[in-house]
Design an enzyme around this catalytic site. Structure first.
Site, mmCIF file in Angstrom:
data_model
loop_
_atom_site.group_PDB
_atom_site.id
_atom_site.type_symbol
_atom_site.label_atom_id
_atom_site.label_comp_id
_atom_site.label_asym_id
_atom_site.label_seq_id
_atom_site.Cartn_x
_atom_site.Cartn_y
_atom_site.Cartn_z
ATOM 1 N N ARG A 73 48.095 20.398 5.215
ATOM 2 C CA ARG A 73 46.642 20.165 5.026
ATOM 3 C C ARG A 73 46.387 19.448 3.694
ATOM 4 O O ARG A 73 45.550 18.557 3.610
ATOM 5 C CB ARG A 73 45.879 21.498 5.075
ATOM 6 C CG ARG A 73 45.703 22.023 6.504
ATOM 7 C CD ARG A 73 45.026 23.380 6.527
ATOM 8 N NE ARG A 73 43.690 23.366 5.947
ATOM 9 C CZ ARG A 73 43.039 24.474 5.546
ATOM 10 N NH1 ARG A 73 43.599 25.662 5.687
ATOM 11 N NH2 ARG A 73 41.836 24.398 5.042
ATOM 12 N N HIS A 123 35.712 30.085 -1.417
ATOM 13 C CA HIS A 123 36.978 30.383 -0.728
ATOM 14 C C HIS A 123 38.180 29.755 -1.409
ATOM 15 O O HIS A 123 39.251 29.670 -0.818
ATOM 16 C CB HIS A 123 36.887 29.956 0.737
ATOM 17 C CG HIS A 123 35.927 30.798 1.532
ATOM 18 N ND1 HIS A 123 35.454 30.461 2.779
ATOM 19 C CD2 HIS A 123 35.350 31.997 1.235
ATOM 20 C CE1 HIS A 123 34.621 31.398 3.216
ATOM 21 N NE2 HIS A 123 34.530 32.336 2.297
ATOM 22 N N CYS A 139 53.041 38.210 -12.893
ATOM 23 C CA CYS A 139 53.768 38.220 -11.641
ATOM 24 C C CYS A 139 54.306 39.618 -11.374
ATOM 25 O O CYS A 139 54.186 40.517 -12.196
ATOM 26 C CB CYS A 139 54.860 37.177 -11.638
ATOM 27 S SG CYS A 139 56.082 37.420 -12.894
ATOM 28 N N CYS A 165 61.712 36.177 -11.675
ATOM 29 C CA CYS A 165 61.363 37.442 -11.026
ATOM 30 C C CYS A 165 61.354 37.361 -9.500
ATOM 31 O O CYS A 165 61.199 38.370 -8.836
ATOM 32 C CB CYS A 165 60.003 37.923 -11.518
ATOM 33 S SG CYS A 165 58.668 36.987 -10.803
ATOM 34 N N ALA A 246 26.034 16.006 8.910
ATOM 35 C CA ALA A 246 25.882 16.033 7.453
ATOM 36 C C ALA A 246 25.747 14.629 6.874
ATOM 37 O O ALA A 246 24.934 14.386 5.977
ATOM 38 C CB ALA A 246 27.086 16.746 6.831
HETATM 39 P P1 OAD Z 1 33.413 26.509 11.243
HETATM 40 O O1 OAD Z 1 34.516 25.713 11.836
HETATM 41 O O2 OAD Z 1 33.291 27.923 11.631
HETATM 42 O O3 OAD Z 1 32.026 25.812 11.567
HETATM 43 C C1 OAD Z 1 31.857 24.429 11.394
HETATM 44 C C2 OAD Z 1 30.409 24.098 11.675
HETATM 45 O O4 OAD Z 1 30.225 22.716 11.368
HETATM 46 C C3 OAD Z 1 29.975 24.309 13.129
HETATM 47 O O5 OAD Z 1 28.762 25.038 13.129
HETATM 48 C C4 OAD Z 1 29.749 22.878 13.655
HETATM 49 O O6 OAD Z 1 28.670 22.794 14.584
HETATM 50 C C5 OAD Z 1 29.389 22.157 12.365
HETATM 51 N N1 OAD Z 1 29.660 20.710 12.364
HETATM 52 C C6 OAD Z 1 30.599 20.031 13.059
HETATM 53 N N2 OAD Z 1 30.544 18.716 12.766
HETATM 54 C C7 OAD Z 1 29.545 18.579 11.859
HETATM 55 C C8 OAD Z 1 28.987 17.463 11.165
HETATM 56 N N3 OAD Z 1 29.461 16.228 11.329
HETATM 57 N N4 OAD Z 1 27.960 17.695 10.304
HETATM 58 C C9 OAD Z 1 27.481 18.954 10.123
HETATM 59 N N5 OAD Z 1 27.955 20.013 10.749
HETATM 60 C C10 OAD Z 1 28.972 19.852 11.611
HETATM 61 O O7 OAD Z 1 33.543 26.330 9.651
HETATM 62 P P2 OAD Z 1 32.911 27.255 8.500
HETATM 63 O O8 OAD Z 1 31.581 27.769 8.905
HETATM 64 O O9 OAD Z 1 33.016 26.488 7.258
HETATM 65 O O10 OAD Z 1 37.493 30.577 5.682
HETATM 66 O O11 OAD Z 1 33.952 28.449 8.480
HETATM 67 C C11 OAD Z 1 33.797 29.446 7.521
HETATM 68 C C12 OAD Z 1 35.138 29.919 7.040
HETATM 69 O O12 OAD Z 1 35.958 30.293 8.168
HETATM 70 C C13 OAD Z 1 35.976 28.870 6.336
HETATM 71 O O13 OAD Z 1 35.657 28.736 4.974
HETATM 72 C C14 OAD Z 1 37.362 29.406 6.507
HETATM 73 C C15 OAD Z 1 37.297 29.802 7.948
HETATM 74 O O14 OAD Z 1 38.207 30.790 8.335
HETATM 75 C C16 OAD Z 1 38.462 30.664 4.762
HETATM 76 O O15 OAD Z 1 39.281 29.778 4.596
HETATM 77 C C17 OAD Z 1 38.434 31.925 3.985
#
Ligand code: OAD
Length: 257
Positions: A73, A123, A139, A165, A246
């Site tokens: 990634r 995050h 550590c 370690c 967005a």
């Molecule tokens: P999600 O993958 O859950 O949601 C992504 C959102 O972006 C969805 O609601 C889509 O509809 C929207 N989306 C898609 N394309 C888009 C665009 N071009 N413009 C605007 N919106 C769009 O991602 P998050 O809500 O960020 O956690 O997920 C939350 C957390 O879950 C992440 O931070 C990660 C994951 O597990 C950690 O890494 C701790």
């Protein structure tokens, strides 16, 4: 209300707001080519099990697999650029210093790359690493402060490991079951409590405590705007739903203000 009217109303509220909080999720980076987590087919969690790749237990069970996933990634992000949505936010912040607090669940660093100051990265940061065990900067087998191991001195490996370690390096992101960074979370809660407008962009709104910030803002009296091309769990608390991406919606909301 048509979408054009909704954008117009949202712009009025944003123009009048002394304090704006913005909560972003993976969707804000989608048009830069970064996969989201929960979109069907293309989202990470459509193809992988989060408990295997995004938990401490998963890392301990398969450290090389998890390290390699984050490394791939990181590599993919090298070629990625912020999009018009990241830029619209950064430019608004530059025009109005101190007026907009940017809170993100993203670990990709694209808001920072676009020039947004003071991003509250709830995050973590996929580009940073830290020890798997032990206190920050320390550590697992260091009992005293002067026994700390330097992460930059970790010997190469997948994952790299401390030669002294044996401690493993891990990505400095928040995994399921882990605490959010306390200073960032507190600052985000302050912003949610005091903002006039909470703008939620590109998040499914299912991960807490991040999603709770929108509820908190609403309860404290803020107008809540949700910008997302699809339905999200935060729609029900939105005063206005803006059905746009967005990269188109953020410039439409913020440019010229
Ligand atoms: P999600 O993958 O859950 O949601 C992504 C959102 O972006 C969805 O609601 C889509 O509809 C929207 N989306 C898609 N394309 C888009 C665009 N071009 N413009 C605007 N919106 C769009 O991602 P998050 O809500 O960020 O956690 O997920 C939350 C957390 O879950 C992440 O931070 C990660 C994951 O597990 C950690 O890494 C701790």
């Amino acid at each position: 209300m048509s979408q054009a009217e909704a954008i117009g109303q949202a712009r009025q509220w944003l123009a009048a707001a002394q304090s704006i909080a913005v909560l972003t999720g993976a969707g804000v980076s989608a048009e830069s080519g970064v996969p989201t987590f929960r979109d069907a087919l293309t989202g990470h969690w459509a193809n992988f099990r989060p408990e295997e790749l995004a938990s401490e237990a998963g890392f301990r069970a398969q450290p090389q697999r998890v390290w390699d996933w984050y490394a791939s990634r990181r590599d993919e992000l090298k070629a990625v650029q912020p999009n018009a949505g990241h830029h619209a936010l950064a430019q608004f912040q530059q025009r109005h210093p101190g007026r907009l607090t940017l809170i993100t669940q993203n670990v990709d660093g694209l808001h920072q790359k676009a020039g947004s100051p003071g991003v509250l990265a709830l995050h973590g940061d996929i580009h940073a690493t830290r020890w798997l065990d032990g206190f920050p900067g320390g550590c697992s087998r260091a009992n005293q402060a002067d026994e700390v191991c330097d992460v930059s001195a970790a010997s190469p490996g997948r994952p790299p490991r401390c030669e002294t370690c044996g401690n493993l390096l891990r990505p400095s992101v928040v995994w399921f079951g882990e605490m959010l960074p306390i200073a960032e979370l507190e600052a985000a809660q302050q912003a949610a409590d005091h903002c006039d407008v909470m703008l939620v962009v590109g998040t499914s709104g299912v991960v807490y405590p991040a999603a709770g910030l929108a509820h908190q803002a609403r309860e404290a009296g803020a107008r809540v705007l949700v910008l997302n091309p699809a339905a999200s769990d935060l729609d029900e608390i939105a005063h206005l739903l803006l059905r746009a991406t967005a990269a188109t919606g953020l410039p439409a909301l913020l440019d010229g203000l």
